[in-house]
Design an enzyme around this catalytic site. Structure first.
Site, PDB file in Angstrom:
ATOM      1  N   HIS A 120       2.823   4.099  -2.147  1.00 33.47           N
ATOM      2  CA  HIS A 120       1.699   3.556  -1.245  1.00 33.47           C
ATOM      3  C   HIS A 120       2.189   2.948   0.091  1.00 33.47           C
ATOM      4  CE1 HIS A 120       3.066  -0.611  -2.085  1.00 33.47           C
ATOM      5  NE2 HIS A 120       3.071   0.028  -3.102  1.00 33.47           N
ATOM      6  N   ASP A 121       1.832   3.140   1.253  1.00 31.20           N
ATOM      7  CA  ASP A 121       2.441   2.285   2.475  1.00 31.20           C
ATOM      8  C   ASP A 121       3.365   3.594   3.388  1.00 31.20           C
ATOM      9  OD1 ASP A 121       0.413   0.599   3.147  1.00 31.20           O
ATOM     10  OD2 ASP A 121       0.517   0.224   0.758  1.00 31.20           O
ATOM     11  N   GLY A 138       6.946   2.053  -2.103  1.00 28.62           N
ATOM     12  CA  GLY A 138       5.819   1.862  -1.209  1.00 28.62           C
ATOM     13  C   GLY A 138       6.744   0.574   0.356  1.00 28.62           C
TER      14      GLY A 138
END
Length: 257
Positions: A120-121, A138
């Site tokens: 994520h991200d 992340g």
């Protein structure tokens, strides 16, 4: 457009001209897929994902899945975006952002090889290669033309500079300076990414200047402030040298030296 009869496509998905979707693939709501993209069999594309044109996504890849965050709210509006002409090989996983209204992004002309993971991200630039079984935690930034070798693990919030190379089976817990090669566990600075710079047609005098700067960075005699001062005083200020200095100054995790 060629859609296998066993594929399941949400009515709210938008598929461009000449998109191909293989058997048993699932495409969720509000997914957008650009012209000419090929989706192989058994691919899962989760709701809200955007994929550019002329991409190739191979069997078993999963894009836009929930981030692996404790307490993540499933209904939070977050997305994943993939650029044009990017190749995503077998069983790659790319998770959507864990922050409301934000996105995990992969640029154009990238190649993510089998079983690579993008958490994520993460924000991956253009012309990036991520080799088999590499894991990006992340909030990692990977800049244009970087090369991440196989079985590499990168700590969250690390930044990998443009045209950098991370050697196979390395453990990376600090930023990787642009134009450098790092390797090992924990990763150490090996030297100039000479092959990567030549492939980008960087002029010989610039490669020499960057190599000289890296030698100064590797020296145990000076701290970061002193190294930057020496680079500014002793090396011609090509744009690549200025970028290297700015990267060093702005590193939040510290960089591999």
């Amino acid at each position: 457009m060629t859609i296998a009869h066993t594929a399941i496509i949400d009515p709210a998905a938008q598929l461009g001209p000449n998109v191909q979707v293989g058997h048993y693939s699932l495409i969720g709501s509000n997914v957008t897929i650009g012209e000419g993209t090929e989706i192989g069999p058994h691919v899962l594309i989760e709701p809200g994902t955007t994929i550019g044109g002329n991409c190739r996504i191979f069997q078993g890849a999963q894009i836009g899945g929930e981030p692996q965050i404790t307490g993540f709210k499933r209904d939070m509006p977050t997305t994943t975006r993939i650029g044009d002409n990017t190749v995503i090989r077998e069983y790659v996983t790319i998770h959507r952002s864990g922050i409301e209204n934000e996105a995990t992004t992969v640029g154009s002309h990238c190649m993510l090889m089998g079983y690579a993971h993008v958490a994520h991200d993460c924000h991956i630039g253009n012309h990036v290669v991520v080799v088999n079984y590499a894991g990006l935690s992340g909030h990692i930034v990977v800049e244009d033309f970087a090369f991440i070798s196989g079985q590499v693990g990168i700590h969250q919030h690390v930044r990998v500079g443009t045209c950098a190379m991370v050697g196979g089976m390395s453990g990376v817990n600090q930023d990787v300076l642009p134009y450098t090669t790092v390797a090992g566990n924990p990763a150490g600075l090996v030297g100039l990414n000479a092959v990567g710079l030549r492939r980008r047609d960087i002029k010989p005098e610039v490669r020499t200047a960057v190599k000289t700067a890296i030698k100064l960075i590797r020296s145990p005699e000076w701290n970061t402030t002193q190294v930057i001062e020496k680079i500014e005083a002793e090396i011609e200020m090509h744009p690549e040298i200025r970028y290297l200095i700015d990267f060093m100054k702005n590193s939040k995790r510290g960089f591999i030296d």
